[in-house]
Enzyme design. Sequence first.
Site, short mmCIF file in Angstrom:
data_model
loop_
_atom_site.label_atom_id
_atom_site.label_comp_id
_atom_site.label_asym_id
_atom_site.label_seq_id
_atom_site.Cartn_x
_atom_site.Cartn_y
_atom_site.Cartn_z
N GLU A 116 -19.40 19.84 12.66
CA GLU A 116 -19.24 18.82 11.26
C GLU A 116 -17.49 18.24 11.34
O GLU A 116 -17.20 18.25 9.74
CB GLU A 116 -19.67 19.44 10.26
CG GLU A 116 -20.83 20.35 10.63
CD GLU A 116 -21.87 20.70 9.44
OE1 GLU A 116 -21.67 21.74 8.56
OE2 GLU A 116 -23.04 20.28 9.57
N TRP A 152 -21.84 15.88 2.01
CA TRP A 152 -21.78 16.68 3.62
C TRP A 152 -21.29 15.73 4.46
O TRP A 152 -21.07 14.50 4.41
CB TRP A 152 -23.29 17.35 3.79
CG TRP A 152 -23.02 18.53 4.59
CD1 TRP A 152 -23.21 18.59 6.19
CD2 TRP A 152 -22.17 19.72 4.31
NE1 TRP A 152 -22.95 19.80 6.60
CE2 TRP A 152 -22.27 20.59 5.59
CE3 TRP A 152 -21.90 20.40 3.30
CZ2 TRP A 152 -21.96 21.84 5.54
CZ3 TRP A 152 -21.51 21.82 3.07
CH2 TRP A 152 -21.36 22.44 4.65
N GLU A 181 -21.62 34.67 10.68
CA GLU A 181 -21.07 33.36 11.36
C GLU A 181 -20.21 33.59 12.29
O GLU A 181 -19.91 33.27 13.35
CB GLU A 181 -20.91 32.24 10.35
CG GLU A 181 -20.38 31.00 10.95
CD GLU A 181 -20.42 29.80 9.61
OE1 GLU A 181 -19.50 30.01 8.75
OE2 GLU A 181 -21.14 29.02 9.59
N ASP A 185 -19.34 16.40 14.94
CA ASP A 185 -19.55 17.40 16.23
C ASP A 185 -20.43 18.44 15.59
O ASP A 185 -20.73 18.43 14.20
CB ASP A 185 -18.45 17.48 16.98
CG ASP A 185 -17.36 18.44 15.94
OD1 ASP A 185 -17.58 18.91 14.73
OD2 ASP A 185 -16.34 18.79 16.44
C1 BGC Z 1 -21.13 24.81 11.14
C2 BGC Z 1 -22.32 24.18 11.77
C3 BGC Z 1 -23.54 24.74 11.16
C4 BGC Z 1 -23.57 24.67 9.64
C5 BGC Z 1 -24.73 25.80 9.20
C6 BGC Z 1 -21.13 25.10 9.64
O1 BGC Z 1 -20.05 25.61 9.31
O2 BGC Z 1 -19.96 24.23 11.43
O3 BGC Z 1 -22.42 24.01 13.14
O4 BGC Z 1 -24.67 23.97 11.46
O5 BGC Z 1 -22.23 25.80 9.27
O6 BGC Z 1 -24.93 26.76 9.72
#
Ligand code: BGC
Length: 374
Positions: free
Chosen positions: A169, A116, A325, A166
């Site tokens: 990620e 990750w 999301e 950030d």
């Molecule tokens: C996002 C992160 C988040 C993670 C889990 C990723 O796709 O960029 O901000 O912490 O998903 O929700």
Amino acid sequence: MTTTPRIALGALLDRSREVITSLQEPNGAYPASPSFSAYRGYCWFRDGAFIADGVSSAGEADSATAFFDWCAMVIAKHSTRIDDIVSAAAAGTPLPDEQMLPARFTFDGGLGADDWWDFQLDGYGTWLWAAAEHAERHGIDVAPWRDAAALTVDYLLSSWDRPCFDWWEEHSEGVHGSTLGCVAAGLAAAARAGLVDGERAERARHGAEQVVARLLNDATSDGHLVKWVGSVEVDGSLSALIAPLGVIGATSAIAEATRRRVSEHLESGGGVHRFRADTFYGGGRWPLLSCFLGLAYAAAGDVTEARRLLDWAASTADDEGMLPEQVDGDLSAPEYQQEWLDRWGPVATPLLWSHAMLLRLAAELGVEQAEVSA
Ligand code: BGC
């Protein structure tokens, strides 16, 4: 995407509480999204802290408390690693990124076997901040979290100015505005709420001031906060520094300019993109970012704007009251959407963080379940 809700707001707030509390692990961990291929089995400190803050604001105090217990367990489990990181930094030989703390853990507090984009500092500030807010909101004793808070403060003080991934990620080479904000909020809150005391609290307070100075000196352009030191772009996550994190005064000129810039550059019809060059699932709009922007407006007294953003976020729920999301339509980079669908499947739904931000903004606006379902 229309703003006609598929489910009434009151029912959606109830559903959001239920989604989060029913999916929480017995030991307090929150899955980011229970069935999404790339997130399954992991709990993030960033997501989790904001989820806990959301349910805490919605009256689910025990759920939030259990999450902070989980954080304390995880930190204790990795205390040797933290000691090594802090000692190496003090000796002027900081450990490589791969040996820093990860963004996410398996529910039992393990590191997991999957690769990750792990080195992210923001979540360690965010859990301290959220724990302090929760304790203050509900009059909860922070004693069970003190040892973990001390380790976390030492970790952040040793490493806060390092580049890392950030919120999204990405860009491990950058020092990110939002990351600095989360670290500053956590250090200040830990000292304020008695999560740390004595000389460590002094160091936390002083550290928070240094982090804010770095943010204001180096992570701004044209009067607004920017995505990373050296950038001129905004990022949707920057709204959080105005509210709920409160790192930047809500009525300050920089907050005003940051809100305006995020609205003008990233918002469309109430939905907020992460950043202009986003390609993840084609770069859609994120309901949780609409809620952060709404919180930033609400903190400055603009409840009309905040309510507009809340209503858009609520409109993204599916027929079962599940929030995603992100939503498609109005993609920044549609040519990338299929690639992500092929790689990881449909967009993460439900995303617990989305549900939590809806609860948090609704609570801020005093939108009670009874009021909206009446
Ligand atoms: C996002 C992160 C988040 C993670 C889990 C990723 O796709 O960029 O901000 O912490 O998903 O929700």
